[in-house]
Structure formats: C-alpha cells, structure tokens
Design an enzyme around this catalytic site. Structure first.
Site, PDB file in Angstrom:
ATOM      1  CE  LYS A 158      -1.867   1.523   4.027  1.00 46.29           C
ATOM      2  NZ  LYS A 158      -1.562   2.915   4.365  1.00 46.29           N
ATOM      3  CG  ASN A 159       2.131   2.719   3.540  1.00 43.91           C
ATOM      4  OD1 ASN A 159       0.979   3.007   3.210  1.00 43.91           O
ATOM      5  ND2 ASN A 159       2.477   2.496   4.788  1.00 43.91           N
ATOM      6  CB  CYS A 201      -5.644   9.920  11.385  1.00 42.82           C
ATOM      7  SG  CYS A 201      -4.097   9.185  11.857  1.00 42.82           S
ATOM      8  NE  ARG A 230       0.110  10.240  10.366  1.00 46.22           N
ATOM      9  CZ  ARG A 230      -0.468   9.214   9.747  1.00 46.22           C
ATOM     10  NH1 ARG A 230      -1.539   8.685  10.240  1.00 46.22           N
ATOM     11  NH2 ARG A 230       0.021   8.758   8.611  1.00 46.22           N
ATOM     12  CG  ASP A 242       2.901   1.284   9.737  1.00 45.96           C
ATOM     13  OD1 ASP A 242       3.149   1.549   8.546  1.00 45.96           O
ATOM     14  OD2 ASP A 242       2.546   2.144  10.563  1.00 45.96           O
ATOM     15  NE  ARG A 267      -7.605   4.188   5.305  1.00 45.92           N
ATOM     16  CZ  ARG A 267      -6.821   4.993   6.012  1.00 45.92           C
ATOM     17  NH1 ARG A 267      -7.096   5.248   7.264  1.00 45.92           N
ATOM     18  NH2 ARG A 267      -5.768   5.562   5.472  1.00 45.92           N
TER      19      ARG A 267
HETATM   20  C1  EPZ Z   1       3.873   6.942   6.560  1.00 46.34           C
HETATM   21  O1  EPZ Z   1       3.032   7.915   7.128  1.00 46.34           O
HETATM   22  C2  EPZ Z   1       3.007   5.698   6.384  1.00 46.34           C
HETATM   23  N1  EPZ Z   1       1.902   6.007   5.467  1.00 46.34           N
HETATM   24  C3  EPZ Z   1       2.469   5.256   7.753  1.00 46.34           C
HETATM   25  O2  EPZ Z   1       1.731   4.067   7.556  1.00 46.34           O
HETATM   26  C4  EPZ Z   1       3.667   4.966   8.652  1.00 46.34           C
HETATM   27  O3  EPZ Z   1       3.185   4.593   9.936  1.00 46.34           O
HETATM   28  C5  EPZ Z   1       4.538   6.221   8.767  1.00 46.34           C
HETATM   29  O4  EPZ Z   1       4.957   6.629   7.443  1.00 46.34           O
HETATM   30  C6  EPZ Z   1       5.775   6.025   9.619  1.00 46.34           C
HETATM   31  O5  EPZ Z   1       6.513   4.985   9.139  1.00 46.34           O
HETATM   32  C7  EPZ Z   1       2.165   6.065   4.135  1.00 46.34           C
HETATM   33  O6  EPZ Z   1       3.286   5.850   3.689  1.00 46.34           O
HETATM   34  C8  EPZ Z   1       0.994   6.383   3.251  1.00 46.34           C
HETATM   35  P1  EPZ Z   1       5.717  10.307   8.744  1.00 46.34           P
HETATM   36  P2  EPZ Z   1       3.532   9.456   7.200  1.00 46.34           P
HETATM   37  O7  EPZ Z   1       5.580  11.590   8.014  1.00 46.34           O
HETATM   38  O8  EPZ Z   1       4.418   9.748   6.053  1.00 46.34           O
HETATM   39  C9  EPZ Z   1       5.908  13.610  12.138  1.00 46.34           C
HETATM   40  C10 EPZ Z   1      -0.133   2.665   7.752  1.00 46.34           C
HETATM   41  O9  EPZ Z   1      -0.688   2.092   8.696  1.00 46.34           O
HETATM   42  N2  EPZ Z   1       5.795  14.605  11.062  1.00 46.34           N
HETATM   43  O10 EPZ Z   1       6.879   9.425   8.435  1.00 46.34           O
HETATM   44  O11 EPZ Z   1       2.320  10.300   7.410  1.00 46.34           O
HETATM   45  C11 EPZ Z   1       4.645  12.760  12.279  1.00 46.34           C
HETATM   46  O12 EPZ Z   1       3.696  13.422  13.104  1.00 46.34           O
HETATM   47  C12 EPZ Z   1       0.334   4.095   7.893  1.00 46.34           C
HETATM   48  O13 EPZ Z   1       0.082   2.149   6.623  1.00 46.34           O
HETATM   49  C13 EPZ Z   1       5.827  15.963  11.390  1.00 46.34           C
HETATM   50  O14 EPZ Z   1       5.917  16.330  12.561  1.00 46.34           O
HETATM   51  O15 EPZ Z   1       4.383   9.440   8.523  1.00 46.34           O
HETATM   52  C14 EPZ Z   1       5.174  11.496  12.908  1.00 46.34           C
HETATM   53  O16 EPZ Z   1       5.283  11.697  14.315  1.00 46.34           O
HETATM   54  C15 EPZ Z   1       0.041   4.638   9.275  1.00 46.34           C
HETATM   55  N3  EPZ Z   1       5.723  16.880  10.388  1.00 46.34           N
HETATM   56  C16 EPZ Z   1       6.587  11.369  12.320  1.00 46.34           C
HETATM   57  O17 EPZ Z   1       6.916  12.656  11.790  1.00 46.34           O
HETATM   58  C17 EPZ Z   1       5.621  16.510   9.064  1.00 46.34           C
HETATM   59  O18 EPZ Z   1       5.561  17.395   8.196  1.00 46.34           O
HETATM   60  C18 EPZ Z   1       6.695  10.361  11.179  1.00 46.34           C
HETATM   61  O19 EPZ Z   1       5.616  10.604  10.311  1.00 46.34           O
HETATM   62  C19 EPZ Z   1       5.596  15.133   8.751  1.00 46.34           C
HETATM   63  C20 EPZ Z   1       5.698  14.199   9.770  1.00 46.34           C
END
Ligand code: EPZ
Length: 415
Positions: free
Chosen positions: A22-23, A116, A121, A304, A396
């Site tokens: 998916k990702n 979410c 996020r 995850d 999803r």
């Molecule tokens: C990706 O989400 C994945 N989704 C998530 O999978 C996964 O859990 C996550 O990466 C972490 O590995 C997809 O790839 C579609 P991040 P993402 O930006 O990119 C903070 C699933 O179940 N952050 O790596 O949204 C954020 O709050 C999903 O398949 C900021 O502060 O995660 C988090 O604490 C759930 N500011 C950390 O960074 C930003 O601008 C990592 O988030 C961006 C992120």
C-alpha cells in the site's frame, strides 16, 4: 457496517501470497502526474486507500484504467490542480499530490489532511521543504494553496525523517531547476521503490535508502511500466499471526530484506524463521518469550507492526516494554485488547505488557488500520468468539485479510 467474526484456538498452517505494498503504491501511482504519457503499474493491491488515490487522480482528469492488479494511468490533460476535502479526509496520503502538481503545473490547492486516530499527523515539514524550493504557500479555509513558476533546487534538512514528506519533496525536485539535496530523509523501502520509478522515468536521483538524497532536476519525464514491491507490513502481520498461533506458515512473494527488524524480533520470541528467496517460513514456538519493542524509523522496528506485536506479547511469558517513538497516540488498540483479557499499562509513549495465559473472546471496535489487524490476531488465540466491528479500517490496508487467514485454517468470516 461490516464486521469480522473469529473463533479462537486454531493454529495457522499453509501458504499465503503477499500483495503489493500500500505505502509504495500510493506515491508510485502519484508519479503519473509527472508525465503526459501512459504509465502501467503491476501488482497494485486492491485496497480502499488505492481506490481513493485513483479517485483523486481521476478527479484531476487523469485517465485511470484498472485490470485486476494492473493499473494504467495517463495524466495528459490535467483539468484541475486541487485535492478537495472530501477526498483528502478519506485518505491523508492524498497530500502526496502536492509535490507532483507543483512540479507539473506550478500550482496546487490541497485540503489539509487533518489528524487521524494515531496522531496529529502535521505536514509542516512537507511545506517547509516545498517553500525552500521556491513555492509560495498559504494556508486558508483548511487548504494549502501553493504556487511556483518554476521550482528551484536547494539544500533541505528535515527536522525528522518523514516518509510522505520525503516522497513529496522527491516528486517536486525531479523537475525543479538545478540540484536539490534532501537531508535526514526517511530510508523506508517504499522510498527506494519511489526513487527507482522516478529514475526509470528519466529522473536523476541518487542516495535513496540513505539519509541524503541528491536530485538533479531534468526538463521532463517519460511514462513507465513498473511492478509495486511487496507489502512488508502485511507480511509482518501474517508472520506474527503464525508465531502467535503456534502455526507453520510460508509467505510467498515477499521481500525478506525489508523485514529484518521483524524477523529478528520473531526469532527472539522463539519463532523459527527460515528464508528461501522471496518466501519466508514461520513456525510458532510452544511458548512465546517476552521481548521489548521500541519503534523507530526504518531500518528500526516499524511502528506499523507495534500493535500486532503487542498481541504476541499479551500471551507471552513475562513482561515486555513497548516504546512508541513515531506517533503520539498509537495505543488505541490497548483498551480493546484489555477487553479480551490482556494486561497492559500505558504511561505516555510507553506500554508495559504482562503476559497472561490466555485471552478471551469479546466484541471489540477497530479504530485504525493496524489496530484492526491486531484485533484479528487477538481473536485467533482468544478463547471463544471475537467480533471486530468497523472493519472498514482494515479494508484500507489489507487485501481480503479474512480470506487469506481462512486459507490458513483460521475460523474467520465477514458479515
Ligand atoms: C507513513 O506515514 C506511512 N503512510 C504510515 O503508515 C507509517 O506509519 C509512517 O509513514 C511512519 O513509518 C504512508 O506511507 C501512506 P511520517 P507518514 O511523516 O508519512 C511527524 C499505515 O498504517 N511529522 O513518516 O504520514 C509525524 O507526526 C500508515 O500504513 C511531522 O511532525 O508518517 C510522525 O510523528 C500509518 N511533520 C513522524 O513525523 C511533518 O511534516 C513520522 O511521520 C511530517 C511528519
């Protein structure tokens, strides 16, 4: 509203094929916006989130044709550069169109994804990076309004590794003028997969998988035919289920290299894991040993997989300490697992799990994608019947999970 009913007590045995990731599919399908040609994507999983991104691309007037797990996308004449709230709220990864739209048409109006269940996020790091490339960005009425005549390469440092933040900036920088250096980027396999697709399209991109990615902008990109990598989290979920149920399961079409942290933890709990090329066999131990879990950016233990391992530890021998370092609210599954008899105490981003001899089935509520998977796993070993409500969360991110589990001998059905 669908629900899933599980009768506990069956050991999972047999073979299961892992679907496309998916990702990886979500950003890869979005690269279609970067070229006018017709792209072909194979091994695309049949998931609600993939449907959502296809719906969004079609909304932008891309031609999207699906034939089984192959998807053709041609974004010749984009009629809009907006991702509306009713599409983005369904799937926050829609924010991934921001970078490509800015690169392709010089403007984008994307609804702020909002939070979410697992956390706020924010996307501040996405926006900070795009502004560094010269985009002017305003936030109003719940939308990000971004525009740039031409993006210009620059040196960008991410305060923390962000998967979709890295992906947005990669897709923006490939058509920017000059060189972009992205520092402290995410190193997930999905980042490497995206870089591979962009390179095949003609992008000049180095360093994916390391902490620094260097991109030299090019004038244009060509369409591609590519295959989506296997879903390491689906694979990890089935491996955990095999270990949990004293099962003996062989997973096919997976990429063991992407699962080193999970395989290491499974070995520590006593499972027997053997790798044969793109297949992995997992035999569950008679008794599950307790281990500590700390989630980290890749190649650390994946957030995850945290909920799934919490089920494993709920019926292990002894105490295990969980530390969730990625998301601030990713213990929602704890209260549901407690309903099934788990002994878990949460304090901040830590959770102490005390193994109990057995769980007992009950009605529970799914709250987010991976929490839902953990409730299915719990149902597999809980005594009696477990009913998981709100399984749309599951759909999803897992392709026909109850069919795959039933194929391994689980007593599971959807109503
Ligand atoms: C990706 O989400 C994945 N989704 C998530 O999978 C996964 O859990 C996550 O990466 C972490 O590995 C997809 O790839 C579609 P991040 P993402 O930006 O990119 C903070 C699933 O179940 N952050 O790596 O949204 C954020 O709050 C999903 O398949 C900021 O502060 O995660 C988090 O604490 C759930 N500011 C950390 O960074 C930003 O601008 C990592 O988030 C961006 C992120």
């Amino acid at each position: 509203m669908d629900k899933i009913i599980v009768e506990g007590g069956r050991a999972l045995k047999g073979e299961v094929a892992i679907s496309g990731a998916k990702n990886a599919a979500l950003p890869i399908l979005t690269t279609s916006l970067l070229t006018e040609g017709r792209n072909t994507y194979h091994n695309v999983p049949n998931l609600k989130d993939v449907e959502s991104i296809k719906e969004l691309l079609a909304y932008l007037c891309a031609d999207v044709d699906t034939e089984g797990s192959t998807v053709h996308i041609k974004a010749a004449g984009l009629c809009k550069s907006e991702a509306p709230y009713d599409l983005v709220r369904k799937m926050r990864a829609s924010i991934l169109v921001l970078g490509p739209l800015l690169a392709r048409v010089g403007k984008a109006r994307v609804s702020l994804p909002g939070g979410c269940a697992i956390g706020a996020r924010p996307i501040n790091l996405h926006l900070k990076g795009l502004a560094k490339l010269g985009a002017s960005i305003t936030l109003e009425h719940g939308y990000v309004e971004a525009s740039a005549d031409r993006l210009v390469g620059d040196d960008i440092y991410f305060d923390m590794p962000t998967v979709t933040g890295t992906e947005n900036l990669m897709m923006a920088a490939v058509l920017a003028k000059g060189t972009t250096v992205l520092r402290n980027v995410a190193r997930e396999p999905e980042i490497i997969a995206l870089a591979d697709v962009l390179s095949r399209m003609g992008a000049d991109i180095e360093g994916a998988g390391s902490s620094v990615i260097t991109i030299n902008g090019v004038a244009g990109l060509n369409p591609v035919e590519v295959t989506v990598i296997p879903d390491r989290i689906e694979a990890g979920t089935f491996m955990a289920a095999a270990a949990l149920t004293r099962g003996d399961v062989t997973l096919h079409q997976c990429e063991p290299e992407h699962l080193r942290a999970v395989i290491d933890k499974l070995a520590q709990v006593g499972a027997e894991v053997t790798i044969h090329g793109r297949s992995v066999r997992v035999k569950g131990p008679e008794e599950i040993a307790s281990v500590d879990i700390k989630t980290l950016p890749y190649p650390g233990f994946p957030t995850d997989m945290q909920a799934q391992f919490m089920v494993l530890m709920s019926v292990a021998r002894g105490l295990s300490l969980f530390t969730e370092t990625i998301f601030e609210n990713r213990y929602i599954h704890v209260s549901e697992l407690r309903r099934l008899g788990a002994d878990i105490t949460v304090s901040g981003n830590s959770a102490m799990v005390k193994g109990v001899p057995r769980l007992s089935g009950a009605p529970v509520m799914a709250t987010d994608l991976r929490a839902s998977a953990s409730l299915i796993l719990a149902g597999l070993v809980a005594e009696g019947t477990t009913v998981i409500n709100r399984v749309y969360h599951l759909d999803r991110g897992y392709e026909a999970i109850e069919k795959k589990m039933a194929g391994l001998g689980a007593a599971i059905r959807r109503e």
